[in-house]
Design a protein around this motif. Structure first.
Motif, PDB file in Angstrom:
ATOM      1  N   THR A   2      17.540  25.973  -3.091  1.00 34.13           N
ATOM      2  CA  THR A   2      17.385  26.785  -1.893  1.00 34.13           C
ATOM      3  C   THR A   2      16.097  27.587  -2.024  1.00 34.13           C
ATOM      4  OG1 THR A   2      19.790  27.018  -1.694  1.00 34.13           O
ATOM      5  CG2 THR A   2      18.438  28.569  -0.442  1.00 34.13           C
ATOM      6  N   TRP A   3      15.230  27.478  -1.025  1.00 35.21           N
ATOM      7  CA  TRP A   3      14.011  28.285  -1.002  1.00 35.21           C
ATOM      8  C   TRP A   3      14.395  29.663  -0.500  1.00 35.21           C
ATOM      9  CZ3 TRP A   3      10.571  26.063  -3.794  1.00 35.21           C
ATOM     10  CH2 TRP A   3      10.425  24.676  -3.801  1.00 35.21           C
ATOM     11  N   LEU A   4      14.176  30.703  -1.292  1.00 34.97           N
ATOM     12  CA  LEU A   4      14.525  32.076  -0.918  1.00 34.97           C
ATOM     13  C   LEU A   4      13.405  32.736  -0.128  1.00 34.97           C
ATOM     14  CD1 LEU A   4      16.140  33.211  -4.290  1.00 34.97           C
ATOM     15  CD2 LEU A   4      17.289  32.342  -2.238  1.00 34.97           C
ATOM     16  N   SER A   5      12.171  32.365  -0.420  1.00 27.82           N
ATOM     17  CA  SER A   5      11.017  32.848   0.345  1.00 27.82           C
ATOM     18  C   SER A   5       9.848  31.901   0.113  1.00 27.82           C
ATOM     19  CB  SER A   5      10.636  34.273  -0.074  1.00 27.82           C
ATOM     20  OG  SER A   5      10.173  34.302  -1.405  1.00 27.82           O
ATOM     21  N   GLY A   6       8.945  31.893   1.082  1.00 30.86           N
ATOM     22  CA  GLY A   6       7.718  31.115   0.933  1.00 30.86           C
ATOM     23  C   GLY A   6       7.844  29.617   1.091  1.00 30.86           C
ATOM     24  N   CYS A  51       1.978  33.533  -8.080  1.00 22.70           N
ATOM     25  CA  CYS A  51       1.589  34.642  -7.198  1.00 22.70           C
ATOM     26  C   CYS A  51       2.792  35.353  -6.590  1.00 22.70           C
ATOM     27  CB  CYS A  51       0.650  34.157  -6.099  1.00 22.70           C
ATOM     28  SG  CYS A  51       1.404  33.094  -4.849  1.00 22.70           S
ATOM     29  N   GLY A  52       3.981  34.762  -6.697  1.00 21.44           N
ATOM     30  CA  GLY A  52       5.197  35.380  -6.190  1.00 21.44           C
ATOM     31  C   GLY A  52       5.493  35.105  -4.730  1.00 21.44           C
ATOM     32  N   ASP A  53       4.630  34.338  -4.051  1.00 28.40           N
ATOM     33  CA  ASP A  53       4.874  34.016  -2.640  1.00 28.40           C
ATOM     34  C   ASP A  53       6.113  33.140  -2.457  1.00 28.40           C
ATOM     35  OD1 ASP A  53       2.694  35.464  -1.811  1.00 28.40           O
ATOM     36  OD2 ASP A  53       1.451  33.723  -1.312  1.00 28.40           O
ATOM     37  N   VAL A  54       6.357  32.244  -3.420  1.00 29.01           N
ATOM     38  CA  VAL A  54       7.492  31.320  -3.333  1.00 29.01           C
ATOM     39  C   VAL A  54       8.561  31.731  -4.335  1.00 29.01           C
ATOM     40  CG1 VAL A  54       8.255  28.919  -3.510  1.00 29.01           C
ATOM     41  CG2 VAL A  54       5.955  29.431  -2.631  1.00 29.01           C
ATOM     42  N   LYS A  55       9.789  31.847  -3.842  1.00 30.93           N
ATOM     43  CA  LYS A  55      10.940  32.127  -4.703  1.00 30.93           C
ATOM     44  C   LYS A  55      12.028  31.118  -4.340  1.00 30.93           C
ATOM     45  CE  LYS A  55      10.164  37.092  -5.395  1.00 30.93           C
ATOM     46  NZ  LYS A  55       8.760  37.005  -5.340  1.00 30.93           N
TER      47      LYS A  55
END
Length: 133
Positions: free
Chosen positions: A52-56, A10-14
């Motif tokens: 490294t979590w970039l988002s989400g 879904c693109g929430d997690v990068k």
């Protein structure tokens, strides 16, 4: 230093992985078959790469099968498999979660004795570039 970028469906997690992968295993154990819904899991392993979590990051959750070391990290929204570091000193990255090209070739099949009964001679099947009409 090698750098990979990945995400969930879904693109929430990068996320970003910096460093080298030590191995790339195709695991045919029954646990991997159940949590992927297919013949095997395709995971890259590293003892030195950093995640490294970039988002989400708040959308990442995990499940550990009781009595085992089998852990799956995934997106709470879409259920996509994501990297995990549940085993101390080891980063496990689902190959399909990466958006960048993986140049590593699989190292080996694991738990081949548990292969799905239909997972034989698949290279002989017809191949289509997209969904056939």
């Amino acid at each position: 230093m090698t750098k990979h970028i990945g995400s969930c469906l879904c693109g929430d997690v990068k996320f970003e992985v910096k460093g080298e992968f030590d191995s790339f295993f195709l695991c045919h154990c029954k646990h991997c078959q159940k949590d992927t819904g297919t013949a095997h899991a395709a995971n890259l392993f590293s003892q030195s790469a950093t995640l490294t979590w970039l988002s989400g990051a708040d959308k990442v959750t995990s499940f550990t099968l009781a009595g085992t070391r089998h852990t799956k990290c995934f997106c709470k929204t879409c259920g996509s498999a994501l990297p995990n570091s549940a085993i101390s000193g080891l980063l496990v990255v689902p190959a399909g979660s990466l958006d960048t090209d993986v140049l590593n070739r699989p190292t080996a099949h694991l738990f081949a004795a548990s292969k799905a009964s239909w997972d034989n001679n698949l290279e002989r099947l017809p191949s289509f570039k997209k969904l056939p009409e």
